[in-house]
Design a protein around this motif. Structure first.
Motif, short mmCIF file in Angstrom:
data_model
loop_
_atom_site.label_atom_id
_atom_site.label_comp_id
_atom_site.label_asym_id
_atom_site.label_seq_id
_atom_site.Cartn_x
_atom_site.Cartn_y
_atom_site.Cartn_z
N TRP A 128 0.82 -1.22 0.00
CA TRP A 128 0.00 0.00 0.00
C TRP A 128 0.86 1.27 0.00
N PHE A 129 2.05 1.21 0.55
CA PHE A 129 2.90 2.40 0.68
C PHE A 129 4.27 2.17 0.04
N PRO A 130 4.33 2.02 -1.27
CA PRO A 130 5.63 1.73 -1.91
C PRO A 130 6.64 2.85 -1.71
N GLU A 131 6.16 4.09 -1.58
CA GLU A 131 7.07 5.23 -1.40
C GLU A 131 7.38 5.48 0.08
N ARG A 132 6.67 4.78 0.97
CA ARG A 132 6.90 4.93 2.42
C ARG A 132 6.95 3.54 3.08
N GLU A 193 -3.66 2.34 -7.62
CA GLU A 193 -4.05 2.92 -6.33
C GLU A 193 -2.86 3.35 -5.47
N THR A 194 -1.67 3.01 -5.91
CA THR A 194 -0.48 3.39 -5.14
C THR A 194 0.45 4.22 -6.00
N PRO A 195 1.18 5.15 -5.39
CA PRO A 195 2.07 6.02 -6.16
C PRO A 195 3.37 5.33 -6.54
N ALA A 196 4.13 5.97 -7.40
CA ALA A 196 5.43 5.44 -7.80
C ALA A 196 6.45 5.70 -6.70
N ILE A 197 7.53 4.95 -6.76
CA ILE A 197 8.60 5.11 -5.78
C ILE A 197 9.61 6.11 -6.30
N THR A 339 11.25 -6.07 0.20
CA THR A 339 10.23 -5.77 -0.82
C THR A 339 10.79 -4.84 -1.89
N ASP A 340 11.62 -3.87 -1.49
CA ASP A 340 12.29 -3.03 -2.49
C ASP A 340 13.09 -3.89 -3.47
#
Length: 429
Positions: A128-132, A193-197, A339-340
């Motif tokens: 849900w939070f790829p950038e965080r 639904e999730t932003p880019a990293i 996960t990264d």
């Protein structure tokens, strides 16, 4: 096409945090039930403690299977089932009179339930939070680490007033219902639904890697070894905390109007929870390996100072909080780094394999520390080993993991060529 909705994502994070809080108590308030269980079953302390060992082993070593079940079926349904099993383990334990009944309820049901919830919720939040990722994993991990703060005193009071059976029944039912209902609101994110990293902050995967391929990667085993060493070193101190406080003569000394040992234990639980989102957030901005190097080196320094000032009750209490603050972040940094590196599609199962490293630490940390103490008659070598492990892992994060991950992901910069084999080579991001 779905759009990013911060409101939806924060609701998911809040629900994940709540579910994690409901599974915290079986581990963190276990000590309150040990003597009542001994009295009821007539068993020895060691025999009763097997139930706790079962809880930890089932939670950690079965996590790959639990992760696979979550990805194979419904994350929502499996996490709801896990929350219900954890609470029902307490309910069933309230009726048992035998040692094997204790193992089957508190050990088996709570162990399986907490394991499903833990890997399931962390696996969802890093998606849900790829950038965080670091922050999100840290928030829900903090829920597990600090959730029992809300129940410790009420459970203590109810045991005194109504007995341990009634307490297990009431709190088990509450935790099962709250966790089950909260889990029903969880779901996996849909496309868009999730932003880019932000590529300039965290090196991240360009494709998803299945568990079988991940297990063939030297990079995964490097992370596994690092997490196992951090878990072992940290738990060598954590598991024997009360014992060496008494040996150092500071357990009953007064600090800030409280006995040093219970004050330190409460303070440590708070710092051990706060560190998870804090260092996770830091890693989202300055990079995973950079944060690992700083945090792990900080723990080495804190343990060294704790050893140096071990006979000063105030220093002991406050520095113990720093030690826990510098240790608990492994539960946000390692899942987000994994996960990264290997992508989101199989994040839950993949983290299940990495989470086994915590099981290794739980089996080695406590017993090994006790054996070393018994052999030499001092806790000083135990502290020394923990410091060495911290420094080794901090160095590995900076000098080995960082270039190895960049090579694996195809990110420009200094690399370790031998890690980027044809098996693991990745397109640039």
């Amino acid at each position: 096409m779905h759009t990013v909705s911060d409101r939806t994502r924060w609701i998911q994070l809040g629900l994940g945090l709540l579910v994690m809080m409901t599974i915290s108590s079986p581990q963190y308030v276990w000590t309150l039930f040990v003597k009542p269980f001994q009295a009821t079953t007539g068993a020895s302390l060691a025999a009763v403690q097997v139930a706790f060992t079962m809880l930890i082993v089932l939670q950690t070593f079965f996590s790959p299977v639990q992760g696979w079940l979550i990805e194979r079926f419904s994350a929502k349904a499996m996490i709801a089932l896990g929350a219900a099993l954890s609470g029902l383990g307490w309910v069933a334990a309230s009726y048992t009179d035998t040692l094997w009944g204790l193992y089957a309820t508190y050990g088996l049901l709570c162990g399986l339930g907490t394991g499903i919830v833990y890997v399931g919720v962390v696996g969802l939040m890093v998606r849900w939070f790829p950038e965080r990722r670091g922050f999100a994993a840290g928030v829900v991990a903090a829920g597990y680490g600090m959730g029992a703060i809300a129940t410790t005193f009420p459970i203590t009071d109810m045991i005194a007033a109504s007995g341990y059976r009634h307490t297990l029944l009431v709190f088990g039912a509450i935790m099962a219902v709250v966790g089950f209902v909260a889990a029903l609101g969880l779901r996996t994110p849909k496309a868009g639904e999730t932003p880019a990293i932000p590529a300039d902050k965290v090196a991240s995967a360009a494709r998803d890697v299945a568990p079988a391929e991940m297990l063939r990667s030297p990079l995964f085993w490097l992370m596994f070894a690092m997490m196992a060493m951090m878990s072992t070193g940290g738990l060598m101190v954590v598991a024997q905390f009360a014992a060496f406080a008494k040996e150092f003569g500071v357990a009953d000394a007064m600090v800030f109007g409280f006995a040093a040992l219970p004050f330190a234990l409460t303070f440590d639980r708070i710092t051990n929870g706060l560190t998870r989102p804090f260092f996770g957030w830091v890693s989202d901005h300055v990079g995973r390996e950079n944060t690992m190097a700083v945090a792990f080196a900080l723990e080495a320094v804190a343990i060294g100072l704790l050893l140096m000032f071990r006979e000063n009750a105030y220093a002991f209490a406050l520095l113990s909080g720093v030690v826990f603050f510098a240790w608990g972040e492994i539960f946000s940094l390692f899942p987000s780094t994994l996960t990264d590196t290997f992508g989101t599609k199989h994040a839950t199962t993949n983290y299940g394999f990495l989470y086994m490293a915590q099981g290794v630490g739980s089996l080695l940390g406590g017993p090994v520390a006790a054996l070393i103490h018994d052999a030499v008659g001092s806790w000083v070598p135990v502290f020394g080993i923990a410091i060495v492990l911290d420094l080794v892992v901090a160095a590995l994060a900076w000098f080995v993991l960082k270039p190895a991950r960049r090579a694996y992901l195809g990110v420009p910069g200094p690399a370790v060529p031998e890690v980027a084999t044809p098996l693991t080579a990745r397109p640039a991001v």
